[in-house]
Design a protein around this motif. Structure first.
Motif, PDB file in Angstrom:
ATOM      1  N   PRO A 250      -3.867   0.421 -10.896  1.00 46.47           N
ATOM      2  CA  PRO A 250      -2.606   1.163 -11.087  1.00 46.47           C
ATOM      3  C   PRO A 250      -2.823   2.585 -11.601  1.00 46.47           C
ATOM      4  CG  PRO A 250      -2.847  -0.641 -12.681  1.00 46.47           C
ATOM      5  CD  PRO A 250      -3.943  -0.798 -11.699  1.00 46.47           C
ATOM      6  N   ASP A 251      -3.997   2.824 -12.155  1.00 45.67           N
ATOM      7  CA  ASP A 251      -4.346   4.145 -12.657  1.00 45.67           C
ATOM      8  C   ASP A 251      -4.507   5.182 -11.537  1.00 45.67           C
ATOM      9  OD1 ASP A 251      -5.028   5.878 -14.592  1.00 45.67           O
ATOM     10  OD2 ASP A 251      -7.119   5.286 -14.745  1.00 45.67           O
ATOM     11  N   LYS A 253      -3.668   7.517  -8.506  1.00 49.63           N
ATOM     12  CA  LYS A 253      -2.440   8.186  -8.068  1.00 49.63           C
ATOM     13  C   LYS A 253      -2.304   8.081  -6.540  1.00 49.63           C
ATOM     14  CE  LYS A 253      -0.072  12.561  -7.958  1.00 49.63           C
ATOM     15  NZ  LYS A 253      -0.221  13.994  -7.935  1.00 49.63           N
ATOM     16  N   ILE A 254      -1.554   7.100  -6.127  1.00 56.27           N
ATOM     17  CA  ILE A 254      -1.222   6.935  -4.707  1.00 56.27           C
ATOM     18  C   ILE A 254       0.255   6.547  -4.653  1.00 56.27           C
ATOM     19  CG2 ILE A 254      -1.617   5.520  -2.637  1.00 56.27           C
ATOM     20  CD1 ILE A 254      -4.515   5.200  -3.460  1.00 56.27           C
ATOM     21  N   GLU A 517     -18.679  21.195 -16.410  1.00 59.31           N
ATOM     22  CA  GLU A 517     -17.523  20.733 -15.614  1.00 59.31           C
ATOM     23  C   GLU A 517     -16.545  21.855 -15.256  1.00 59.31           C
ATOM     24  OE1 GLU A 517     -15.803  16.848 -16.587  1.00 59.31           O
ATOM     25  OE2 GLU A 517     -17.407  16.515 -18.028  1.00 59.31           O
ATOM     26  N   LEU A 521     -13.585  21.495 -12.591  1.00 59.79           N
ATOM     27  CA  LEU A 521     -12.201  21.740 -13.030  1.00 59.79           C
ATOM     28  C   LEU A 521     -11.500  22.700 -12.061  1.00 59.79           C
ATOM     29  CD1 LEU A 521      -9.929  21.530 -15.206  1.00 59.79           C
ATOM     30  CD2 LEU A 521     -10.983  23.500 -16.327  1.00 59.79           C
ATOM     31  N   ASP A 524     -10.590  20.747  -9.109  1.00 57.94           N
ATOM     32  CA  ASP A 524      -9.454  19.857  -9.447  1.00 57.94           C
ATOM     33  C   ASP A 524      -8.138  20.632  -9.370  1.00 57.94           C
ATOM     34  OD1 ASP A 524     -11.158  17.770  -9.986  1.00 57.94           O
ATOM     35  OD2 ASP A 524     -11.016  17.906 -12.168  1.00 57.94           O
ATOM     36  N   MET A 528      -5.013  20.069  -6.933  1.00 59.04           N
ATOM     37  CA  MET A 528      -3.683  19.811  -7.479  1.00 59.04           C
ATOM     38  C   MET A 528      -2.654  20.754  -6.854  1.00 59.04           C
ATOM     39  SD  MET A 528      -2.508  19.626 -11.400  1.00 59.04           S
ATOM     40  CE  MET A 528      -1.009  18.769 -11.853  1.00 59.04           C
ATOM     41  N   ARG A 529      -3.110  21.955  -6.476  1.00 58.14           N
ATOM     42  CA  ARG A 529      -2.184  22.915  -5.853  1.00 58.14           C
ATOM     43  C   ARG A 529      -2.036  22.678  -4.354  1.00 58.14           C
ATOM     44  NH1 ARG A 529      -4.433  27.625  -9.747  1.00 58.14           N
ATOM     45  NH2 ARG A 529      -3.028  27.148 -11.456  1.00 58.14           N
TER      46      ARG A 529
ATOM     47  N   TYR B  36      -1.591   6.123 -20.652  1.00 63.56           N
ATOM     48  CA  TYR B  36      -1.163   6.924 -19.496  1.00 63.56           C
ATOM     49  C   TYR B  36      -1.150   6.137 -18.178  1.00 63.56           C
ATOM     50  CZ  TYR B  36      -6.086   8.075 -18.235  1.00 63.56           C
ATOM     51  OH  TYR B  36      -7.408   8.035 -17.870  1.00 63.56           O
ATOM     52  N   THR B  37      -1.513   4.877 -18.225  1.00 62.83           N
ATOM     53  CA  THR B  37      -1.459   4.079 -16.988  1.00 62.83           C
ATOM     54  C   THR B  37      -0.163   3.261 -16.909  1.00 62.83           C
ATOM     55  OG1 THR B  37      -2.740   2.398 -18.141  1.00 62.83           O
ATOM     56  CG2 THR B  37      -3.959   3.882 -16.707  1.00 62.83           C
ATOM     57  N   ARG B  59     -10.102  18.893 -17.947  1.00 61.86           N
ATOM     58  CA  ARG B  59     -10.062  17.957 -16.810  1.00 61.86           C
ATOM     59  C   ARG B  59      -9.314  16.673 -17.193  1.00 61.86           C
ATOM     60  NH1 ARG B  59     -15.207  16.602 -13.607  1.00 61.86           N
ATOM     61  NH2 ARG B  59     -13.715  16.339 -11.902  1.00 61.86           N
ATOM     62  N   LEU B  62      -5.655  17.443 -17.331  1.00 55.10           N
ATOM     63  CA  LEU B  62      -5.141  17.529 -15.960  1.00 55.10           C
ATOM     64  C   LEU B  62      -4.924  16.126 -15.375  1.00 55.10           C
ATOM     65  CD1 LEU B  62      -4.534  19.763 -13.834  1.00 55.10           C
ATOM     66  CD2 LEU B  62      -6.836  19.442 -12.964  1.00 55.10           C
ATOM     67  N   GLN B  65      -1.843  14.643 -16.896  1.00 51.87           N
ATOM     68  CA  GLN B  65      -0.681  15.312 -16.308  1.00 51.87           C
ATOM     69  C   GLN B  65      -0.373  14.749 -14.916  1.00 51.87           C
ATOM     70  OE1 GLN B  65       1.561  17.277 -17.401  1.00 51.87           O
ATOM     71  NE2 GLN B  65       2.511  17.918 -15.473  1.00 51.87           N
ATOM     72  N   LYS B  66      -1.466  14.547 -14.116  1.00 52.97           N
ATOM     73  CA  LYS B  66      -1.278  13.990 -12.766  1.00 52.97           C
ATOM     74  C   LYS B  66      -0.701  12.577 -12.849  1.00 52.97           C
ATOM     75  CE  LYS B  66      -5.464  15.096 -10.962  1.00 52.97           C
ATOM     76  NZ  LYS B  66      -6.533  15.128  -9.960  1.00 52.97           N
ATOM     77  N   LYS B  67      -1.221  11.791 -13.818  1.00 62.83           N
ATOM     78  CA  LYS B  67      -0.710  10.419 -13.985  1.00 62.83           C
ATOM     79  C   LYS B  67       0.767  10.442 -14.357  1.00 62.83           C
ATOM     80  CE  LYS B  67      -4.737   8.721 -13.317  1.00 62.83           C
ATOM     81  NZ  LYS B  67      -5.068   8.302 -11.976  1.00 62.83           N
ATOM     82  N   LYS B  69       2.972  12.494 -13.486  1.00 62.58           N
ATOM     83  CA  LYS B  69       3.779  12.724 -12.276  1.00 62.58           C
ATOM     84  C   LYS B  69       3.812  11.474 -11.407  1.00 62.58           C
ATOM     85  CE  LYS B  69       3.965  17.617 -11.417  1.00 62.58           C
ATOM     86  NZ  LYS B  69       3.693  18.688 -10.468  1.00 62.58           N
ATOM     87  N   ALA B  70       2.630  10.850 -11.268  1.00 65.28           N
ATOM     88  CA  ALA B  70       2.538   9.674 -10.394  1.00 65.28           C
ATOM     89  C   ALA B  70       3.355   8.504 -10.931  1.00 65.28           C
ATOM     90  CB  ALA B  70       1.083   9.261 -10.226  1.00 65.28           C
ATOM     91  N   ILE B  96       1.042  24.523 -15.749  1.00 66.56           N
ATOM     92  CA  ILE B  96       0.956  23.122 -15.306  1.00 66.56           C
ATOM     93  C   ILE B  96       1.452  22.165 -16.388  1.00 66.56           C
ATOM     94  CG2 ILE B  96      -0.696  21.294 -14.652  1.00 66.56           C
ATOM     95  CD1 ILE B  96      -2.487  23.592 -13.553  1.00 66.56           C
TER      96      ILE B  96
END
Lengths: 558, 100
Positions: A250-251, A253-254, A517, A521, A524, A528-529, B36-37, B59, B62, B65-67, B69-70, B96
């Motif tokens: 579930p973690d 993002k789909i 990283e 980053l 990433d 994201m954009r 966050y899950t 990272r 980010l 943040q993506k989670k 939204k999802a 963001i």
């Protein structure tokens, strides 16, 4: 049955590819004549277009006429025509029907829309797919079992007012085989045609890892594959758990509807999970790919020149598995192709576009050469007349002639003119920076992650700043010694830098080590954009305020 | 880095102290995973005692943040020190993230 069908499809493509190789051998025997004839045929065909009438294509009978009567062009010369074409007009640049618009990275608000004709699409398919597969099959023989591959080229199109799609040219190729995609590749169409931003790295790997017989990996650029391997190294436990249970964590993002669709194609596979876990638990010190995919025969991606740092990383995952370095191409045309496995030299394709060349040391020259006039070892800017309606178009690429295949030049990409850094006229190319940074890494026994160059003109006189990310940081107390090594390497790569530093025209160069990283980053953020991971090119020149702010903010100051 | 999670109704307030860097970010990510899950999670990261965020830390931010939204959740960052705010501004993270 499911194994036989991919084999049949690849065999059919390879068969066509062998014919293409035979034809290519004939074409390259007479490459200069074939290329000139292609130009004259295109001019005759397009004489009745608006552009053709404007430059009197009907009065052009020789290459010399063409050079005299048609000026050099850049994208902006075509932009007004393209806007009208997008609105529905035709016969402006070419009589050939335009079937697609390739979006390329112009400015953020206004990406270029390069028209792509059916003929150009055919050329891409025939060379980038059929010819390439035949070269690989010829080199690998039975080692390539012709099973399904992992394809990282995603299709993200927008629809234009004229009803045509706009998106990457590599996506167009994948789109053309959308109905047989699942027979050729492991990733389902929901992943290859993403409608929303999602974790496609997970998704591609989730399906590829389930297939023990994965046959090869293909991507437009090596960056996409290298990033995917890094993701696998970090997230293998999650992936293997999901394969064991037949789930999608579930973690990940789909979107829910996509996830539901994907889950219908997944069953628990504890046996494969056990096998994968056993290999992953051994670690990544020895090449992982042959251990988890024993039939994987090759990787197919653009990976030379500025991509070589990613190719070097891939060797660590691949071991002895060979790489096919694909093509030298742009949205405007497929210009040259590798005709050997592992070769990083590309043979110009005589029937794909008409090529003119400006010697790199005479960039302001109006005079151009044709292919038979080129000299081995020299660098030239390519001027392109393509099969989609661009004439004497300066794509700003400089290539080096590295040899000949029959009567056709073999080239390698050297640098982009608009990516060349010049503070005081020293003209430093991407190739110079790449060489200097790699030599620096060798001299200091460090492992490179990525690098960029920045022309710092805020100081007087200006100076070069090389941004570097390393796997492990170097001792800070030796910073000055490192800076001197880099200075020496830059001076060797481009002697003009050395002499200008000595004479005080340039300040001594600087190195800025960025935090771990940082480059990941940056990628990433781009993803994201909305930029496809597969389309991301390395940041070699920090040439915008956005990049400048980003990388300076993440310099390792400790 | 010290991580302390407090629950305020349906909101998880995470107080951070020290440095979010290459060494501490993996642990931070692991600890935050439980929160966050969750579908519709609401998370506040209190940066009052946080002195530094590196690329590795960014990272992870980010990712959360993506989670958010999802999973139709929210992430808010509070009490950001000026030196970290500068990093957010320069890297584009200010556009963001929700920073209060």
């Amino acid at each position: 049955m499911i194994k036989i069908i991919p084999k049949l499809i690849y065999t059919l493509n390879i068969k066509k590819g062998y014919k293409k190789i035979e034809n290519f051998d004939r074409l390259t025997e007479n490459a200069p004549e074939i290329n000139k004839q292609l130009l004259l045929d295109m001019l005759a065909k397009n004489a009745d277009t608006e552009y053709g009438k404007r430059y009197h294509f009907d009065k052009i009978n020789t290459v010399e006429d063409y050079k005299k009567m048609v000026p050099f062009s850049i994208y902006d010369d075509y932009a007004p025509y393209i806007e009208r074409m997008v609105a529905g007009e035709s016969d402006l640049l070419t009589k050939d029907p335009i079937v697609h618009y390739a979006l390329t990275s112009g400015s953020v608000d206004n990406p270029k829309k390069i028209p792509v004709s059916e003929q150009t699409v055919d050329l891409y398919r025939e060379y980038a797919t059929q010819f390439s597969f035949a070269i690989i099959a010829r080199a690998l023989g039975k080692k390539w079992r012709r099973g399904r591959g992992l394809n990282l080229m995603e299709v993200k199109f927008e629809t234009l007012p004229n009803g045509l799609f706009a998106g990457s040219i590599s996506g167009r190729g994948v789109y053309s085989i959308k109905d047989i995609l699942f027979l050729m590749f492991t990733s389902p169409k929901e992943i290859v045609f993403p409608t929303e931003i999602m974790d496609t790295k997970y998704a591609h790997l989730r399906f590829a890892l389930m297939d023990r017989n994965l046959s090869y990996i293909v991507s437009a650029f090596m960056t996409g594959i290298s990033d995917l391997m890094k993701y696998m190294e970090t997230n293998w436990e999650l992936l293997v758990d999901d394969i064991e249970k037949g789930t999608i964590d579930p973690d990940i993002k789909i979107p829910d509807n996509v996830k539901a669709q994907l889950l219908t194609q997944i069953k628990p596979n504890p046996k494969r999970a056990r096998e994968l876990r056993k290999e992953f638990e051994k670690g990544f010190e020895t090449p992982i790919i042959p251990r988890i995919w024993p039939e994987l025969a090759f990787v197919h991606a653009i990976g030379s020149g500025g991509f070589s740092v990613y190719t070097d990383k891939m060797r660590h995952y691949l071991g002895d598995i060979p790489i096919y370095f694909s093509v030298y191409a742009a949205s405007e045309s497929i210009m040259a192709i590798c005709n050997e496995m592992e070769a990083q030299e590309f043979v110009l394709i005589p029937d794909s576009a008409f090529y003119e060349f400006i010697p790199a040391d005479q960039e302001d020259s109006e005079e151009t050469l044709t292919m038979e006039q080129l000299e081995t070892g020299k660098d030239y800017e390519i001027v392109l007349t393509n099969t989609s309606g661009f004439y004497r178009y300066r794509i700003k690429d400089v290539v080096r002639v590295v040899g000949w295949y029959k009567n056709c030049p073999k080239i390698k990409f050297v640098y982009r003119l608009n990516q060349m850094v010049s503070i005081a006229g020293e003209k430093t190319t991407e190739e110079c920076i790449s060489w200097a940074v790699k030599e620096f890494a060798r001299a200091t026994a460090c492992e490179l992650v990525d690098y960029s160059v920045y022309a710092d003109v805020a100081v007087s006189p200006g100076r070069y700043v090389i941004f570097i990310e390393l796997e492990k940081p170097l001792p800070r107390e030796r910073y000055d010694a490192y800076r001197q090594i880099m200075e020496e390497k830059l001076g060797t790569a481009n002697p003009s830098i050395g002499s200008k530093v000595k004479s005080g025209v340039l300040s001594p160069s600087e190195i800025s080590f960025v935090q771990e990283e940082t480059y990941a980053l940056y990628r990433d953020l781009m993803i994201m954009r909305g930029i496809s991971a597969n389309q991301l090119k390395p940041v070699r020149v920090i040439d915008t305020l956005v990049k400048e702010n980003f990388f300076f903010a993440l310099v390792d100051k400790e | 880095m010290k991580i302390e999670v407090k629950q305020d109704g349906e909101i998880f307030v995470v107080e951070l102290e020290g440095r979010m860097d290459t060494n501490t970010s993996p642990e931070f990510q692991k600890e935050m995973e439980a929160y966050y899950t969750k579908q519709g999670f609401n998370m506040i990261l209190d940066f009052d005692k946080l002195d530094f965020v590196s690329s590795a830390g960014l990272r992870v931010l980010l990712l959360i943040q993506k989670k958010s939204k999802a999973l139709s959740g929210s992430l808010v960052i509070k009490n950001v020190k000026p030196e970290i705010q500068e990093v957010f501004d320069m890297t584009g993270f200010s556009d963001i993230l929700t920073i209060e």
